[in-house]
Enzyme design. Structure first.
Site, mmCIF file in Angstrom:
data_model
loop_
_atom_site.group_PDB
_atom_site.id
_atom_site.type_symbol
_atom_site.label_atom_id
_atom_site.label_comp_id
_atom_site.label_asym_id
_atom_site.label_seq_id
_atom_site.Cartn_x
_atom_site.Cartn_y
_atom_site.Cartn_z
ATOM 1 N N GLN A 100 -7.735 12.996 -46.164
ATOM 2 C CA GLN A 100 -6.469 12.704 -45.771
ATOM 3 C C GLN A 100 -6.128 12.864 -44.190
ATOM 4 N N LEU A 134 10.829 -9.009 -13.035
ATOM 5 C CA LEU A 134 10.250 -7.899 -13.508
ATOM 6 C C LEU A 134 10.955 -7.694 -15.018
ATOM 7 N N PRO A 157 0.810 -1.165 -0.053
ATOM 8 C CA PRO A 157 -0.107 -0.013 -0.073
ATOM 9 C C PRO A 157 0.760 1.358 0.037
ATOM 10 N N GLU A 191 4.046 -2.790 -13.644
ATOM 11 C CA GLU A 191 5.536 -3.439 -14.066
ATOM 12 C C GLU A 191 6.380 -2.221 -14.174
ATOM 13 N N GLY A 194 4.987 1.625 -4.195
ATOM 14 C CA GLY A 194 4.845 0.904 -5.317
ATOM 15 C C GLY A 194 5.901 1.090 -6.185
HETATM 16 P P1 TGC Z 1 18.262 -0.137 -7.109
HETATM 17 O O1 TGC Z 1 19.607 0.268 -6.306
HETATM 18 O O2 TGC Z 1 18.661 0.548 -8.638
HETATM 19 O O3 TGC Z 1 18.532 -1.852 -7.583
HETATM 20 C C1 TGC Z 1 18.614 -2.794 -6.275
HETATM 21 C C2 TGC Z 1 19.400 -3.818 -6.839
HETATM 22 O O4 TGC Z 1 18.519 -4.305 -8.095
HETATM 23 C C3 TGC Z 1 19.416 -4.439 -9.231
HETATM 24 N N1 TGC Z 1 18.365 -4.334 -10.543
HETATM 25 C C4 TGC Z 1 17.823 -5.019 -11.253
HETATM 26 N N2 TGC Z 1 18.199 -6.393 -11.420
HETATM 27 C C5 TGC Z 1 17.651 -7.118 -12.484
HETATM 28 N N3 TGC Z 1 16.808 -6.541 -13.227
HETATM 29 C C6 TGC Z 1 16.274 -5.249 -13.209
HETATM 30 N N4 TGC Z 1 15.416 -4.716 -13.874
HETATM 31 C C7 TGC Z 1 16.968 -4.338 -11.951
HETATM 32 N N5 TGC Z 1 17.105 -3.152 -11.645
HETATM 33 C C8 TGC Z 1 18.021 -2.996 -10.664
HETATM 34 C C9 TGC Z 1 20.519 -3.426 -9.192
HETATM 35 O O5 TGC Z 1 21.551 -3.711 -10.048
HETATM 36 C C10 TGC Z 1 20.745 -3.570 -7.679
HETATM 37 O O6 TGC Z 1 21.415 -4.771 -7.620
HETATM 38 P P2 TGC Z 1 22.473 -4.905 -6.215
HETATM 39 O O7 TGC Z 1 23.287 -6.347 -6.525
HETATM 40 O O8 TGC Z 1 23.276 -3.754 -6.649
HETATM 41 O O9 TGC Z 1 21.791 -4.897 -4.954
HETATM 42 O O10 TGC Z 1 16.994 -0.210 -6.539
HETATM 43 P P3 TGC Z 1 16.165 1.093 -6.241
HETATM 44 O O11 TGC Z 1 15.518 0.899 -5.005
HETATM 45 O O12 TGC Z 1 16.883 2.441 -6.454
HETATM 46 O O13 TGC Z 1 14.809 1.153 -7.152
HETATM 47 C C11 TGC Z 1 14.877 1.156 -8.643
HETATM 48 C C12 TGC Z 1 13.758 1.238 -9.440
HETATM 49 C C13 TGC Z 1 13.022 2.497 -9.074
HETATM 50 C C14 TGC Z 1 14.150 1.198 -11.134
HETATM 51 C C15 TGC Z 1 13.024 -0.099 -9.055
HETATM 52 O O14 TGC Z 1 12.731 -0.189 -7.934
HETATM 53 C C16 TGC Z 1 11.575 -0.303 -9.969
HETATM 54 O O15 TGC Z 1 11.741 -0.728 -11.001
HETATM 55 N N6 TGC Z 1 10.355 0.223 -9.775
HETATM 56 C C17 TGC Z 1 9.416 -0.202 -10.217
HETATM 57 C C18 TGC Z 1 8.436 -0.938 -9.299
HETATM 58 C C19 TGC Z 1 7.753 -2.027 -10.259
HETATM 59 O O16 TGC Z 1 8.081 -1.975 -11.463
HETATM 60 N N7 TGC Z 1 6.839 -2.655 -9.600
HETATM 61 C C20 TGC Z 1 6.261 -3.908 -10.307
HETATM 62 C C21 TGC Z 1 5.460 -4.757 -9.297
HETATM 63 S S1 TGC Z 1 4.672 -6.039 -10.125
HETATM 64 C C22 TGC Z 1 3.832 -5.914 -11.150
HETATM 65 O O17 TGC Z 1 3.428 -4.591 -11.516
HETATM 66 C C23 TGC Z 1 3.008 -6.905 -11.754
HETATM 67 S S2 TGC Z 1 1.919 -6.504 -12.958
HETATM 68 C C24 TGC Z 1 1.608 -8.212 -13.601
HETATM 69 C C25 TGC Z 1 0.685 -8.323 -14.528
HETATM 70 O O18 TGC Z 1 -0.573 -8.207 -14.287
HETATM 71 O O19 TGC Z 1 0.867 -8.509 -15.733
HETATM 72 P P1 FAD Z 2 3.294 5.436 -7.223
HETATM 73 O O1 FAD Z 2 4.414 4.563 -7.062
HETATM 74 O O2 FAD Z 2 2.694 5.857 -5.862
HETATM 75 O O3 FAD Z 2 3.440 6.289 -8.192
HETATM 76 C C1 FAD Z 2 2.549 7.597 -8.209
HETATM 77 C C2 FAD Z 2 3.128 8.235 -9.686
HETATM 78 O O4 FAD Z 2 4.191 8.737 -8.895
HETATM 79 C C3 FAD Z 2 3.425 7.703 -10.893
HETATM 80 O O5 FAD Z 2 2.933 8.529 -11.963
HETATM 81 C C4 FAD Z 2 4.681 7.634 -10.837
HETATM 82 O O6 FAD Z 2 5.579 7.530 -11.765
HETATM 83 C C5 FAD Z 2 5.207 8.788 -9.826
HETATM 84 N N1 FAD Z 2 6.514 8.641 -9.283
HETATM 85 C C6 FAD Z 2 6.850 7.802 -8.232
HETATM 86 N N2 FAD Z 2 8.031 7.872 -7.815
HETATM 87 C C7 FAD Z 2 8.848 8.764 -8.669
HETATM 88 C C8 FAD Z 2 10.039 9.303 -8.910
HETATM 89 N N3 FAD Z 2 11.170 9.073 -8.375
HETATM 90 N N4 FAD Z 2 10.232 10.439 -9.815
HETATM 91 C C9 FAD Z 2 9.122 10.855 -10.654
HETATM 92 N N5 FAD Z 2 7.886 10.252 -10.553
HETATM 93 C C10 FAD Z 2 7.725 9.323 -9.576
HETATM 94 N N6 FAD Z 2 2.237 -5.287 -8.153
HETATM 95 C C11 FAD Z 2 2.804 -6.445 -7.985
HETATM 96 O O7 FAD Z 2 3.682 -6.498 -7.069
HETATM 97 N N7 FAD Z 2 2.089 -7.515 -8.324
HETATM 98 C C12 FAD Z 2 0.937 -7.522 -9.120
HETATM 99 O O8 FAD Z 2 0.651 -8.509 -9.648
HETATM 100 C C13 FAD Z 2 0.397 -6.656 -9.645
HETATM 101 N N8 FAD Z 2 -0.520 -6.282 -10.463
HETATM 102 C C14 FAD Z 2 -1.239 -5.144 -10.486
HETATM 103 C C15 FAD Z 2 -2.400 -5.107 -11.558
HETATM 104 C C16 FAD Z 2 -2.966 -3.886 -11.456
HETATM 105 C C17 FAD Z 2 -4.509 -3.779 -12.314
HETATM 106 C C18 FAD Z 2 -2.374 -2.500 -11.240
HETATM 107 C C19 FAD Z 2 -2.970 -1.447 -11.384
HETATM 108 C C20 FAD Z 2 -1.181 -2.545 -10.677
HETATM 109 C C21 FAD Z 2 -0.691 -3.992 -10.273
HETATM 110 N N9 FAD Z 2 0.680 -3.920 -9.476
HETATM 111 C C22 FAD Z 2 1.254 -5.086 -8.982
HETATM 112 C C23 FAD Z 2 1.143 -2.671 -8.993
HETATM 113 C C24 FAD Z 2 1.901 -1.945 -9.634
HETATM 114 O O9 FAD Z 2 3.171 -2.290 -10.227
HETATM 115 C C25 FAD Z 2 1.935 -0.443 -9.194
HETATM 116 O O10 FAD Z 2 0.940 0.339 -9.428
HETATM 117 C C26 FAD Z 2 3.089 0.374 -9.633
HETATM 118 O O11 FAD Z 2 4.429 -0.257 -9.608
HETATM 119 C C27 FAD Z 2 3.171 1.883 -9.371
HETATM 120 O O12 FAD Z 2 3.126 1.960 -7.953
HETATM 121 P P2 FAD Z 2 1.836 2.903 -7.258
HETATM 122 O O13 FAD Z 2 0.747 2.529 -8.023
HETATM 123 O O14 FAD Z 2 1.979 2.555 -5.769
HETATM 124 O O15 FAD Z 2 2.160 4.497 -7.787
#
Ligand code: TGC
Ligand code: FAD
Length: 407
Positions: free
Chosen positions: A302, A262, A156, A386, A159
């Site tokens: 067009q 991811l 919560p 993602e 994210g």
């Molecule tokens: P940071 O210090 O940059 O990195 C920590 C460690 O992770 C390594 N790393 C990666 N390794 C593999 N693949 C990647 N894409 C990686 N990105 C970073 C990095 O080298 C480091 O390794 P080490 O050995 O030095 O510890 O981490 P940070 O805390 O500064 O965060 C960086 C950031 C913002 C890019 C990252 O946390 C991020 O990608 N945030 C977005 C969160 C996100 O994508 N959440 C997705 C949740 S799951 C989901 O949405 C499923 S939806 C599924 C569906 O329904 O299809």
């Molecule tokens: P926040 O992180 O609060 O972001 C809000 C806004 O702030 C965004 O516009 C973002 O870009 C911006 N922001 C945040 N940080 C910064 C920064 N440093 N600089 C500039 N802008 C910034 N997660 C899972 O773990 N597993 C799942 O299976 C999964 N499935 C999902 C399914 C659905 C339908 C949805 C909607 C989400 C799902 N998620 C899942 C979660 C999803 O990955 C998060 O919603 C996403 O990573 C964004 O997090 P948040 O919603 O908390 O937004």
């Protein structure tokens, strides 16, 4: 495991709905694919047309997940297509995985989500970071869809910044005691297993396999989504959940564990989004030739041609980006930043195309006669999950400048 229906009930089937989708390949990208890629793609396309196109609109409108499709997705090899055959998976390459995701998302982003989560976020971490015992226990059943999985990273209050997570466990003999909550978890209310990321007593992130039915574990559904309605989403709540230590994924510690899963799923989305864009383009192109205004098809104006020409240009660029990324992934050379670029570009491209396609359909574009609004609403989620659009931009920014703008 609960028993679910094996097909859609009659009232959810629209037999008169004909999926008229045609193949669009302006730059002969098919020429870059192997025979196996084309076979895999065409098989999934045929399955989608027969089994899912007649029902997807109803499931989406009613905000229901067609759970019976999990088994069928297993049968067509959509779960972990690029993981080894030894565990019941496809043993194909990364481009095959990509074209399968493209065909699923051509139908609906929620359908692709069902496959992405199961294959890339549940099976992949167990395969990459699990013990042999864990692999043998879970992977074959996940591959067939007999078991459903989910992936718990987002909380919560955490994210975009998952490293700040507060879900944690303590140790008690051969067990751990898990406490915390995850939010926005695809498939969680129906999942048999959850791969959950939590901090150990030293504050280091570990992956834990949590099974349905464990005392203190619940997964309430999140209602009211106006996007990705055919996909089920929920929370994961852990209240002193006792779990054997043998359920911890032994081979990874730290945020790189979930982030590497991811990378795998984001790669699939880079391909998947092209599917949604192609479906919108296909519908708009057909409509533009059929709809007559001022005495001629609107495709003859067009301004309509500009929209269609720009759509196919952007789709073609996205196809080439995805194909090249797939080739790099096959060589083990695709970097997380390259994957971020493709996910961000292709999802945004698809959303823009959905908006333009909606305009070409005029008023009809807002109805459920056409898939455009459903794709558009779905893509709002895909733009956010993602890793949000802006987070991926910052990943590219950090890669090219060497300066971290996150914190
Ligand atoms: P940071 O210090 O940059 O990195 C920590 C460690 O992770 C390594 N790393 C990666 N390794 C593999 N693949 C990647 N894409 C990686 N990105 C970073 C990095 O080298 C480091 O390794 P080490 O050995 O030095 O510890 O981490 P940070 O805390 O500064 O965060 C960086 C950031 C913002 C890019 C990252 O946390 C991020 O990608 N945030 C977005 C969160 C996100 O994508 N959440 C997705 C949740 S799951 C989901 O949405 C499923 S939806 C599924 C569906 O329904 O299809
Ligand atoms: P926040 O992180 O609060 O972001 C809000 C806004 O702030 C965004 O516009 C973002 O870009 C911006 N922001 C945040 N940080 C910064 C920064 N440093 N600089 C500039 N802008 C910034 N997660 C899972 O773990 N597993 C799942 O299976 C999964 N499935 C999902 C399914 C659905 C339908 C949805 C909607 C989400 C799902 N998620 C899942 C979660 C999803 O990955 C998060 O919603 C996403 O990573 C964004 O997090 P948040 O919603 O908390 O937004």
């Amino acid at each position: 495991m609960e028993t679910v229906a094996t097909s859609a009930p009659a009232h959810m089937v629209n037999a008169s709905k004909v999926d008229k989708y045609e193949h669009h390949d302006y730059y002969d990208v098919d020429g870059l694919l192997s025979e196996d890629h084309i076979l895999a793609r065409d098989a999934v396309r045929a399955w989608v047309k027969k089994e899912v196109s007649p029902i997807i609109e109803q499931y989406s409108e009613k905000a229901e997940c067609p759970l019976f499709l999990f088994k069928q997705l297993g049968e067509i090899g959509a779960f972990g297509p690029s993981l080894p055959e030894k565990y019941g998976c496809g043993g194909m390459d990364e481009i095959a995985y990509g074209v399968i995701m493209q065909e699923l998302e051509r139908c609906d982003s929620g359908l692709r989500s069902m496959a992405s989560v199961q294959g890339s976020l549940v099976m992949y971490p167990i395969y990459r970071f699990g013990s042999e015992e864990q692999k043998m226990k879970y992977l074959p059943k996940l591959a067939t869809g007999e078991m459903i999985g989910c992936f718990g990273l987002t909380e919560p209050d955490h994210g975009s910044d998952p490293g700040g997570m507060t879900t944690h466990f303590t140790e008690d003999g051969d067990d751990i005691i898990l406490n915390g909550a995850k939010m926005w978890i695809t498939n969680s209310p129906v999942a048999d297993v959850a791969v959950v990321w939590a901090k150990n007593p030293e504050g280091k992130i570990k992956g834990v396999i949590v099974e349905k039915g464990m005392k203190g574990f619940s997964a309430p559904e999140i209602h009211g989504k106006l996007s990705l309605r055919a996909s089920i989403t929920g929370e994961l709540v852990f209240e002193d959940v006792r779990i054997p230590k043998s359920n911890i994924l032994p081979e990874v510690t730290g945020l790189k564990g979930p982030l590497s899963c991811l990378s795998k799923a984001r790669y699939g989305i880079a391909w998947g989004a092209i599917g949604a864009a192609l479906d919108c383009y296909d519908s708009a192109l057909r409509y533009s030739k059929e709809r007559v205004q001022f005495g001629k098809p609107i495709g003859g104006f067009q301004l309509t041609q500009k929209k269609l020409a720009e759509m196919i240009t952007e789709i073609t660029k996205a196809q080439l980006l995805a194909w090249r990324l797939g080739s790099l992934a096959n060589e083990g050379k695709a970097t997380p930043s390259q994957i971020s670029m493709a996910k961000r570009n292709n999802v945004h491209m698809a959303l823009e195309i959905a908006r333009e396609a909606r305009q070409i359909h005029g008023g009809m574009g807002i109805t459920n006669e056409y898939p455009i609004m459903r794709h558009m609403m779905n893509l709002e989620t895909v733009l956010t999950y993602e890793g949000t659009h802006d987070i991926h931009l910052l990943i590219t920014g950090m890669d090219v400048t060497g300066i971290n703008a996150f914190k």
